[in-house]
Design a protein around this motif. Structure first.
Motif, PDB file in Angstrom:
ATOM      1  N   LYS A  83      -3.506 -16.545 -12.366  1.00 53.38           N
ATOM      2  CA  LYS A  83      -2.822 -15.394 -11.367  1.00 53.38           C
ATOM      3  C   LYS A  83      -3.849 -15.567  -9.667  1.00 53.38           C
ATOM      4  O   LYS A  83      -3.271 -15.433  -8.934  1.00 53.38           O
ATOM      5  CB  LYS A  83      -3.263 -14.022 -11.882  1.00 53.38           C
ATOM      6  N   PHE A 111     -10.026  -9.037  -4.436  1.00 53.27           N
ATOM      7  CA  PHE A 111      -9.745  -9.532  -5.626  1.00 53.27           C
ATOM      8  C   PHE A 111      -9.724 -11.110  -5.984  1.00 53.27           C
ATOM      9  O   PHE A 111      -9.736 -11.404  -7.156  1.00 53.27           O
ATOM     10  CB  PHE A 111      -8.069  -9.044  -5.981  1.00 53.27           C
ATOM     11  N   TYR A 112      -9.838 -11.904  -4.941  1.00 52.89           N
ATOM     12  CA  TYR A 112      -9.669 -13.276  -4.957  1.00 52.89           C
ATOM     13  C   TYR A 112     -10.990 -14.002  -4.856  1.00 52.89           C
ATOM     14  O   TYR A 112     -11.629 -13.693  -3.959  1.00 52.89           O
ATOM     15  CB  TYR A 112      -8.743 -13.697  -3.936  1.00 52.89           C
TER      16      TYR A 112
ATOM     17  N   GLN B 327       4.002  -3.732  -9.075  1.00 53.82           N
ATOM     18  CA  GLN B 327       4.205  -5.024  -9.088  1.00 53.82           C
ATOM     19  C   GLN B 327       3.219  -5.981  -8.533  1.00 53.82           C
ATOM     20  O   GLN B 327       2.804  -6.967  -8.902  1.00 53.82           O
ATOM     21  CB  GLN B 327       5.690  -5.314  -8.578  1.00 53.82           C
ATOM     22  N   LEU B 328       3.035  -5.604  -7.108  1.00 51.27           N
ATOM     23  CA  LEU B 328       2.004  -6.536  -6.440  1.00 51.27           C
ATOM     24  C   LEU B 328       0.631  -6.172  -7.110  1.00 51.27           C
ATOM     25  O   LEU B 328      -0.071  -7.384  -7.011  1.00 51.27           O
ATOM     26  CB  LEU B 328       2.011  -5.936  -4.865  1.00 51.27           C
ATOM     27  N   GLU B 329       0.394  -5.002  -7.632  1.00 47.62           N
ATOM     28  CA  GLU B 329      -1.160  -4.870  -7.995  1.00 47.62           C
ATOM     29  C   GLU B 329      -1.121  -5.780  -9.685  1.00 47.62           C
ATOM     30  O   GLU B 329      -2.133  -6.333  -9.929  1.00 47.62           O
ATOM     31  CB  GLU B 329      -1.231  -3.491  -8.472  1.00 47.62           C
ATOM     32  N   PHE B 330       0.013  -5.799 -10.251  1.00 43.99           N
ATOM     33  CA  PHE B 330      -0.077  -6.480 -11.489  1.00 43.99           C
ATOM     34  C   PHE B 330      -0.172  -7.922 -11.347  1.00 43.99           C
ATOM     35  O   PHE B 330      -0.920  -8.586 -12.113  1.00 43.99           O
ATOM     36  CB  PHE B 330       1.408  -6.274 -12.141  1.00 43.99           C
ATOM     37  N   MET B 331       0.374  -8.453 -10.070  1.00 40.30           N
ATOM     38  CA  MET B 331       0.179  -9.897  -9.895  1.00 40.30           C
ATOM     39  C   MET B 331      -1.373 -10.172  -9.270  1.00 40.30           C
ATOM     40  O   MET B 331      -1.500 -11.391  -8.935  1.00 40.30           O
ATOM     41  CB  MET B 331       1.111 -10.437  -9.002  1.00 40.30           C
ATOM     42  N   ARG B 332      -2.003  -9.225  -9.245  1.00 42.00           N
ATOM     43  CA  ARG B 332      -3.615  -9.639  -8.910  1.00 42.00           C
ATOM     44  C   ARG B 332      -4.079 -10.343  -9.894  1.00 42.00           C
ATOM     45  O   ARG B 332      -3.737 -10.194 -11.092  1.00 42.00           O
ATOM     46  CB  ARG B 332      -4.292  -8.321  -8.659  1.00 42.00           C
ATOM     47  N   ARG B 336      -2.820  -8.785 -18.219  1.00 40.21           N
ATOM     48  CA  ARG B 336      -1.990  -7.609 -18.363  1.00 40.21           C
ATOM     49  C   ARG B 336      -2.678  -6.531 -18.866  1.00 40.21           C
ATOM     50  O   ARG B 336      -2.812  -5.359 -18.521  1.00 40.21           O
ATOM     51  CB  ARG B 336      -0.800  -7.958 -19.329  1.00 40.21           C
TER      52      ARG B 336
END
Lengths: 299, 467
Positions: A83, A111-112, B327-332, B336
């Protein structure tokens, strides 16, 4: 090509993917393999399943059948490191209305492992994203730009954009396309974006995927698509029969001795065959992507 | 015999607009009525309202009127939002004859809620109609207010507190003023309240036909989240948001330290000490006012208990406001399992902070309002109050998780049912010093039920679509 190269050749592999909502198959045994370093434009009518396809590709939506592999990992169980390499902008990005733009950017950056501040500052300035305003005060277009900035800040290897320019003005669209081309230059990054604006797709995409009735009806290079789909204006010396048809015919209109036929199986020898068989003159017309899209969907 | 060859006559024959014909008007009303019948929220709360309104018991009617007027208030808010949605569309301005059927059906539904149901109840109990109807007039008034200004829904929270302000003994005393009013002993006041509510509804109807499209949001749920673009500028709570900015800045400064993997999910919901101070001082002022106005320590205790419970709901509200970004938070860059586990823990931490604050507030308020010897009875009552706060915290946490992907009003209603109502009954019990030992069993069961629901929800999140 070695097995190892084959294994990593595709950044996204969707095989036999089906996704049902309330018993209706939005994706129906869909297969799509996106090579690394390409810019893929996903075209489809409203409700064709473009958003569902992208969500399934990223593991956001659970598929009912098939397999999805992204960056060599199953999409449903993507690792954190995978991700790190993905940037995603949903169709209607929603952020935190009470937070300021600069706070949201700083929060996302935390986060990155890798965050290109210079790139973010350039984009923010170029696109005139107001840093001190709260997200809840931004217009739809400004919100879209912010979401794009957040997706691009960590310079992802794979960028997935769902209707990214739908709400942008022409100037911002042009700027965005420039950025897309810059990112794609060098062939190290892969981009997949869905759009209705075929002219944008023609400008930046080197491959097109057309989604029709839950499956990919065409996936290949744009030039290849344009070479295959042609419109033929046929003028015969005799009246053409109603059963007149050509291989790969999509649509036809016959009026007496004249016919206008669109085919998706054009080959250079076809014109000669028609001329000799029907004693006709054939004018071959090139179609742009929008016309091809309309022909395919109106058929 | 008509001469259809005459152009004038033909014109006259067709001059009557179709929408004016009675048959068409009734048909339009029927279709408008279907827009209410096809929404399950009206069925759910309507049936609940009728069930609560029906079992009229002997003795004091006031507690039941309290509950029915609160439920009626919820229904009234739904009707008001439904009307706003209907009128804030271009069709309302362009389609000929749009307003008539919509207003007529709206008036019918509104009248059923605050006039017909209480009126039938009055007839069943051989009470003068104006009494119960006058007692439900605030429901009609609330409907009119929400039509004109959506945030007026917050008045729903005022009702239970203001009603309790007159203390439980008053409500159970048949000779008290509220009881007399509901029984119709003050017809002039009852009719005045009814006239006020009717006038407000008429004015609201005028407002509806002029409702600009930009004045409403696409969502008609109970959330008082900011409206769409452009309408958030100049917010009255900008000074509060600046306090949040400082809190967010402080949280971001902690990036990478300590338990950052969980703390980072709390950044968007960061709240400053100003918010805590406002909550506690506002609650304290309210308790003090009730103690003075009602001249009753019991009333003040009841209100203190409810304020504590409301504090515990605050994080549910905050987390619900950010669910659009799931959705955006999940793609950090998190897996899962990490995302759902860390987010659930972060939500739990927020709940814990507010629960501790609420417990401190409840303990302080109870100690002050029951100033006296610290004996066993006092200790048990204090313990019950604190356990009620904990119960509500667990209930709201698990309900918040279970309804995170639903509309906000579902969280609110579920919390109301499973947390707040129980809290109110228990607090009533503490205040009235009635038998409440049986509730200890529920207080013991709640943590287990909350844990089971939480684990089920996290598991469901991990296996379902995101966002």
């Amino acid at each position: 090509m070695s097995d190892e190269t084959l294994l990593t050749h595709h950044v996204l592999e969707m095989r036999g993917v089906s996704k049902l909502y309330s018993g209706r198959a939005v994706l129906d045994r869909l297969t799509l393999c996106v090579p690394r370093g390409t810019v893929v434009g996903l075209l489809g009518k409203n409700g064709a399943g473009k958003t569902t396809l992208l969500r399934a590709a990223l593991g956001i939506a659970r598929i009912d059948h098939g397999t999805v592999t992204i960056l060599d990992e199953p999409a449903w169980t993507l690792s954190a490191s995978a991700k790190q390499q993905i940037g995603y902008v949903p169709q209607s990005p929603q952020l935190y209305p009470w937070m300021r733009v600069d706070q949201i950017i700083a929060y996302t950056a935390s986060f990155y492992l890798h965050w290109n501040r210079a790139l973010v500052e350039r984009l923010v300035t170029q696109w005139e994203v107001p840093l001190r305003r709260r997200a809840g005060t931004l217009s739809v277009g400004e919100l879209q730009k912010l979401a794009l900035v957040l997706a691009l800040g960590h310079e992802p290897a794979l960028l997935v954009l769902d209707e990214p320019v739908a709400a942008l003005d022409p100037s911002a669209r042009r700027e965005f396309l420039k950025v897309v081309l810059e990112i794609a230059a060098g062939g190290e990054r892969t981009e997949i974006f869905s759009t209705h604006i075929t002219s944008d797709l023609e400008r930046v995409a080197d491959r097109v995927a057309i989604l029709q009735r839950g499956a990919i009806s065409f996936f290949g290079e744009l030039g290849e698509l344009k070479d295959q789909v042609k419109r033929l204006a046929i003028t015969s010396t005799n009246s053409l029969p109603e059963q007149f048809s050509l291989p790969g015919q999509i649509s036809q209109r016959i009026e007496g001795k004249q016919a206008l036929v669109t085919t998706r199986a054009w080959s250079p020898g076809m014109a000669g065959e028609i001329e000799s068989q029907w004693h006709a003159e054939v004018e071959v017309q090139d179609l742009n992507l929008e016309e091809i899209f309309l022909e395919l969907h109106d058929a | 015999m008509h001469d259809y060859a005459t152009p004038d006559h033909a014109l006259r024959e067709n001059a009557l607009p179709e929408v004016s014909r009675p048959g068409h008007w009734l048909k339009s009303c029927r279709y408008v009525g279907l827009t209410y019948l096809m929404r399950w929220r009206f069925w759910f709360f309507g049936i609940w309202y009728l069930l609560v309104a029906w079992p009229w018991r002997e003795g004091s009617v006031t507690p039941f009127v309290l509950v029915t007027s609160m439920l009626g208030g919820i229904l009234a808010c739904f009707v008001a939002l439904h009307l706003r949605r209907q009128f804030a569309t271009p069709a309302a301005k362009i389609v000929p004859g749009f307003a008539g059927p919509h207003l007529a059906v709206g008036a019918l539904v509104s009248g059923a809620i605050w006039i017909a149901v209480p009126g039938i109840g009055a007839w069943v109990r051989a009470l003068p109609a104006w009494g119960p109807i006058g007692a439900h007039a605030p429901v009609g008034l609330l409907l009119a207010l929400v039509v004109c200004w959506r945030p007026a829904m917050l008045l729903l929270a005022v009702a239970p507190i203001s009603l309790l302000a007159t203390a439980t003994p008053v409500w159970f005393d048949q000779k008290s003023l509220p009881n007399q009013f509901i029984r119709g002993d003050f017809p002039e006041w009852s009719w005045a309240a009814i006239a006020l509510a009717v006038t407000a509804n008429v004015l609201a109807a005028r407002r509806l036909v002029r409702l600009p499209e930009a004045d409403t949001s696409a969502s008609d749920d109970f959330s008082v989240e900011p409206a769409e673009e452009g309408r958030i500028t100049g917010r009255w709570d900008e000074w509060l948001l600046r306090a949040r900015d400082a809190a967010i800045r402080r949280r971001l400064a902690d990036a990478g330290f300590g338990w950052w993997s969980v703390q980072r999910w709390r950044v968007p919901g960061a709240i400053s000490w100003l918010h805590f101070a406002l909550a506690t001082s506002g609650g304290a002022l309210l308790v003090a006012f009730v103690a003075w106005a009602a001249d009753s320590r019991q009333a003040a205790t009841a209100v203190a208990g409810l304020v504590s419970v409301a504090m515990v709901f605050a994080p549910v509200h905050c987390w619900h406001q950010r669910r659009g970004a799931t959705q955006l938070e999940f793609m950090r860059p998190v897996t899962r399992g990490q995302y759902f586990g860390q987010a659930a823990l972060a939500f739990g931490l927020d709940m814990l902070v507010w629960t501790v604050l609420a417990m401190l507030f409840a303990a302080a308020s109870f100690s002050i309002t029951h100033w006296g010897p610290f004996d066993l009875r006092f200790a048990v009552q204090l313990l019950v109050m604190l356990l009620v706060v904990v119960h509500c915290s667990l209930a709201f946490y698990s309900v918040g998780l279970a309804t995170y992907r639903q509309r906000y009003w579902l969280s609110l209603m579920a919390g109301l049912c499973f947390g707040w109502l129980f809290a109110m009954l228990t607090i009533f019990g503490v205040v009235a010093e009635t038998e409440y030992r049986g509730r200890f069993l529920l207080l013991a069961v709640t943590p287990l039920a909350a844990l089971a629901l939480t684990l089920a929800m996290v598991r469901r999140w991990r296996t379902g679509d995101v966002g």
